[in-house]
Design a protein around this motif. Sequence first.
Motif, PDB file in Angstrom:
ATOM      1  N   ALA A 173     -23.931  38.501  22.457  1.00  0.00           N
ATOM      2  CA  ALA A 173     -25.360  38.221  22.746  1.00  0.00           C
ATOM      3  C   ALA A 173     -25.493  37.805  24.364  1.00  0.00           C
ATOM      4  O   ALA A 173     -26.615  37.768  24.598  1.00  0.00           O
ATOM      5  N   GLY A 174     -24.657  37.806  25.013  1.00  0.00           N
ATOM      6  CA  GLY A 174     -24.585  37.448  26.577  1.00  0.00           C
ATOM      7  C   GLY A 174     -24.624  36.131  27.133  1.00  0.00           C
ATOM      8  O   GLY A 174     -24.625  35.899  28.278  1.00  0.00           O
ATOM      9  N   LYS A 175     -24.407  35.149  26.200  1.00  0.00           N
ATOM     10  CA  LYS A 175     -24.623  33.797  26.369  1.00  0.00           C
ATOM     11  C   LYS A 175     -23.330  33.313  27.354  1.00  0.00           C
ATOM     12  O   LYS A 175     -23.739  32.851  28.515  1.00  0.00           O
ATOM     13  N   PHE A 176     -21.964  33.639  27.287  1.00  0.00           N
ATOM     14  CA  PHE A 176     -21.163  33.458  28.008  1.00  0.00           C
ATOM     15  C   PHE A 176     -21.151  34.224  29.477  1.00  0.00           C
ATOM     16  O   PHE A 176     -20.838  33.637  30.470  1.00  0.00           O
ATOM     17  N   GLU A 180     -25.985  49.533  20.347  1.00  0.00           N
ATOM     18  CA  GLU A 180     -27.450  49.385  21.113  1.00  0.00           C
ATOM     19  C   GLU A 180     -28.204  48.311  20.764  1.00  0.00           C
ATOM     20  O   GLU A 180     -28.977  48.053  21.705  1.00  0.00           O
ATOM     21  N   SER A 181     -28.145  47.713  19.806  1.00  0.00           N
ATOM     22  CA  SER A 181     -28.755  46.616  19.413  1.00  0.00           C
ATOM     23  C   SER A 181     -28.598  45.479  20.444  1.00  0.00           C
ATOM     24  O   SER A 181     -29.618  44.994  20.973  1.00  0.00           O
ATOM     25  N   ASN A 182     -27.388  45.173  20.702  1.00  0.00           N
ATOM     26  CA  ASN A 182     -27.010  44.047  21.693  1.00  0.00           C
ATOM     27  C   ASN A 182     -27.490  44.444  23.139  1.00  0.00           C
ATOM     28  O   ASN A 182     -27.946  43.805  23.834  1.00  0.00           O
ATOM     29  N   PHE A 183     -27.323  45.682  23.477  1.00  0.00           N
ATOM     30  CA  PHE A 183     -27.652  46.297  24.641  1.00  0.00           C
ATOM     31  C   PHE A 183     -29.056  46.306  24.947  1.00  0.00           C
ATOM     32  O   PHE A 183     -29.571  45.690  25.812  1.00  0.00           O
ATOM     33  N   ASN A 184     -29.934  46.346  23.853  1.00  0.00           N
ATOM     34  CA  ASN A 184     -31.327  46.156  23.992  1.00  0.00           C
ATOM     35  C   ASN A 184     -31.716  44.853  24.207  1.00  0.00           C
ATOM     36  O   ASN A 184     -32.604  44.666  24.898  1.00  0.00           O
ATOM     37  N   PHE A 185     -31.195  43.932  23.445  1.00  0.00           N
ATOM     38  CA  PHE A 185     -31.289  42.553  23.620  1.00  0.00           C
ATOM     39  C   PHE A 185     -31.186  42.068  25.022  1.00  0.00           C
ATOM     40  O   PHE A 185     -32.135  41.077  25.552  1.00  0.00           O
ATOM     41  N   TRP A 186     -30.134  42.389  25.902  1.00  0.00           N
ATOM     42  CA  TRP A 186     -29.849  42.014  27.327  1.00  0.00           C
ATOM     43  C   TRP A 186     -30.916  42.460  27.985  1.00  0.00           C
ATOM     44  O   TRP A 186     -31.260  41.768  28.832  1.00  0.00           O
ATOM     45  N   THR A 187     -31.585  43.895  28.028  1.00  0.00           N
ATOM     46  CA  THR A 187     -32.447  44.258  28.846  1.00  0.00           C
ATOM     47  C   THR A 187     -33.835  43.502  28.970  1.00  0.00           C
ATOM     48  O   THR A 187     -34.455  43.441  29.682  1.00  0.00           O
ATOM     49  N   THR A 188     -33.974  42.654  27.836  1.00  0.00           N
ATOM     50  CA  THR A 188     -35.167  42.064  27.750  1.00  0.00           C
ATOM     51  C   THR A 188     -35.030  40.668  27.837  1.00  0.00           C
ATOM     52  O   THR A 188     -36.055  39.767  27.809  1.00  0.00           O
ATOM     53  N   HIS A 189     -33.857  39.955  27.774  1.00  0.00           N
ATOM     54  CA  HIS A 189     -33.705  38.606  28.021  1.00  0.00           C
ATOM     55  C   HIS A 189     -33.994  38.013  29.435  1.00  0.00           C
ATOM     56  O   HIS A 189     -33.411  38.437  30.535  1.00  0.00           O
ATOM     57  N   PRO A 190     -34.891  37.066  29.469  1.00  0.00           N
ATOM     58  CA  PRO A 190     -35.280  36.501  30.579  1.00  0.00           C
ATOM     59  C   PRO A 190     -34.146  35.833  31.566  1.00  0.00           C
ATOM     60  O   PRO A 190     -34.174  35.759  32.753  1.00  0.00           O
ATOM     61  N   GLY A 191     -33.025  35.397  30.896  1.00  0.00           N
ATOM     62  CA  GLY A 191     -32.051  34.400  31.621  1.00  0.00           C
ATOM     63  C   GLY A 191     -31.352  35.524  32.341  1.00  0.00           C
ATOM     64  O   GLY A 191     -30.517  35.045  33.321  1.00  0.00           O
ATOM     65  N   LEU A 192     -31.443  36.700  32.082  1.00  0.00           N
ATOM     66  CA  LEU A 192     -30.407  37.624  32.613  1.00  0.00           C
ATOM     67  C   LEU A 192     -31.071  38.445  33.679  1.00  0.00           C
ATOM     68  O   LEU A 192     -30.378  39.094  34.649  1.00  0.00           O
ATOM     69  N   SER A 193     -32.534  38.571  33.708  1.00  0.00           N
ATOM     70  CA  SER A 193     -32.989  39.439  34.779  1.00  0.00           C
ATOM     71  C   SER A 193     -32.919  39.187  36.011  1.00  0.00           C
ATOM     72  O   SER A 193     -32.953  40.037  36.866  1.00  0.00           O
ATOM     73  N   PRO A 194     -32.912  37.813  36.309  1.00  0.00           N
ATOM     74  CA  PRO A 194     -32.797  37.523  38.001  1.00  0.00           C
ATOM     75  C   PRO A 194     -31.394  38.349  38.623  1.00  0.00           C
ATOM     76  O   PRO A 194     -31.210  38.658  39.671  1.00  0.00           O
ATOM     77  N   TYR A 195     -30.396  38.187  37.689  1.00  0.00           N
ATOM     78  CA  TYR A 195     -29.096  38.796  38.163  1.00  0.00           C
ATOM     79  C   TYR A 195     -29.116  40.327  38.108  1.00  0.00           C
ATOM     80  O   TYR A 195     -28.519  41.090  38.766  1.00  0.00           O
ATOM     81  N   VAL A 196     -29.847  41.008  37.115  1.00  0.00           N
ATOM     82  CA  VAL A 196     -30.035  42.120  37.004  1.00  0.00           C
ATOM     83  C   VAL A 196     -30.962  42.668  38.565  1.00  0.00           C
ATOM     84  O   VAL A 196     -30.465  43.634  39.048  1.00  0.00           O
ATOM     85  N   GLU A 197     -31.892  41.858  38.678  1.00  0.00           N
ATOM     86  CA  GLU A 197     -32.717  42.334  40.106  1.00  0.00           C
ATOM     87  C   GLU A 197     -32.023  41.984  41.373  1.00  0.00           C
ATOM     88  O   GLU A 197     -31.936  42.837  42.112  1.00  0.00           O
ATOM     89  N   SER A 198     -31.087  41.240  41.377  1.00  0.00           N
ATOM     90  CA  SER A 198     -30.018  40.984  42.642  1.00  0.00           C
ATOM     91  C   SER A 198     -29.145  41.910  42.624  1.00  0.00           C
ATOM     92  O   SER A 198     -28.275  42.108  43.470  1.00  0.00           O
TER      93      SER A 198
END
Length: 641
Positions: A149-152, A183-201
């Motif tokens: 899920a990407g929490k760690f 792919e289901s986990n991958f798709n979840f990451w792409t829409t998670h608001p907690g991860l987007s700032p690090y993706v953008e950086s």
Amino acid sequence: RVCEGMSAPPVPTAPTQLLPPGDAVPPPVSTASNPLNHVVSGSKTEAAGLEDEKKAEKPRTHLEDYVQCSSSLLWKLMMSFYDRKGVSSWSTGIVPHFITCNAFIGRSYAKVLKGFLEDCRAAEEGGLPDSMGLDPTEPLYIIELGTGAGKFSFFMIKALNEMAETLAFPVSKIVYVMTDFTESNFNFWTTHPGLSPYVESGQLDFAIFDAVNDTKLSLHFAKKTISADNPTKNPICVVANYLFDTLCHDVFQVKDGVLKEGLISVGSSRPSEPDPLDPDIIKNFNNLYKYEDINPDYYAKKPLDAPDASHLRRILAWYLDYFTSSDPAGLGASILFPIGALRALRHLSGMSRSRAFVISGDKGNNNVEQFRGLMDPHIAIHGSFSLMVNYHAVGAYFTSRGGFALHNPQEEASLKVSCFVLPPGNKLSDDDDGPFLGEGLERLDGERSRQFPRLREAFQDYAQSFGPNDFFIMQKSLKEDCPSPPLKSVVALLKLSDWDPDVFYKFRDSILNQVCQANCKLRNDLCRGIPRVWSNYYQLDKEKDVAFEIGRFFYGIRDFAKALRYYTISANTIGPHHVTFHNMGLCFYSLSMPMDAAEHFEKSVGMNKEYGKARSWLDKVRKEMREREVEKEGGEKKPEE
């Protein structure tokens, strides 16, 4: 009004306890089983035949003939489970995950990695081979295997950024790569608001990656492929939590000086299985085992493992030598061999010219004395299934290749954390096992690890002296063994956890029940830390409305504006709820904003017409507003004094 409402189910033995502020949404009762409570067990080999006969007498669907364990149907069922369940495996509690998904472990791993980077920087000063030096102009990739899920991931990236000023590498050049095979986990990451700032950086990237079989890693956002043909300029860093126990294993035994391979026949206790990849087969396993003589060169004839044949032979020879020469009672030994993990680590180290740092936490063993006795492997069922990880074998693999292992020797642990380093060079001759056998393995680890003193110190401090397993046990014991823990103890635990949201949520009732009477200093400590609870929040389980509970905390200390802010966040992130709107109405009323209060009481009643508290407050506020209107339009004026 400070303590308006009803708490989550009160403790029956404390009828006089003060009710917490605002109405509480009763927490769901988790019925998920915990695989960490399973004890490794199994039948003696002498009795295994009888056990297999008993199993065969029961209704059994034969799904597969006897085969090498790592190529059996077990692992296809494993992948089917996670592929079909997706993120819900974690969000609904099917797969327990708190022990490896909290702020404490994220910060601990970041500290250990920091020690490794400091040692690598020393290479520039002649402390290590030049090839372990760091190039700050090139990315440093941290590859997390089996991210889920990407929490760690969220916690570790956050921790690295917070220690940017003291890292021995520019944090802007660190690229954390979350990987999984679904792919289901991958798709979840792409829409998670907690991860987007690090993706953008540019500090975070994603990849679909089968850890056991894939030899290339394709980064989704960078549009770049990492492989042996296109290796990284810096050493590759690998994180693997609760993964190795789910990758394919082989089974071996040593008995009377003979090495044996364990073959498995996968079956089900149900009368039929029309879908051989149905994950429900897992909870109905009826597997059979048999053992055949082999020699340590076993993997030389296996095409998938031929590149590592000399290292795997050396490890099997070590076990054969050890359990033959030190087995006066004739107990023999049963060895789970994490071949899937070793394949994954071979592929990843090949992407960085055999330079790697690995940190991994799992249920497992690094003390070979735990392998004594002849038994079939224990398969722990917890929605999916898992096996005990043989971290000793993983460490021996790194040592054979010229690296070393750092293990936490603690045996009573649900989570064993180990660290492995692979610098180039130091590789043992393929034909010379002498320096490796017996005590030589431990001696080589000690000699090589002394070249990395900062890593050793960090591992000692953050994984061994008081590590993630110790933290897990501490918070679990305080919750389960102390029905009403003192607020001071809860605050101390929150500070130790780095104000972890799950810890806050677990102890929310203890906090809310005591905060009203807490002294000013303790209350101030909480007020300083609670905002960090929210900054550490990673939305996954919608049943845990952390923002709502933070709102209740601030309402309890009469900070109505902050309470309102978090109730609003709750409504926007988790979704509208009649209790949330009711509590927002209380905040507006306390802030002398009756029109807004009435509006939110109306919303509450609109969502649940049976909710009497909101109805009563709505009537009260409307009556007060009418009375004020009457006074304003022509009511009698008070005589002047």
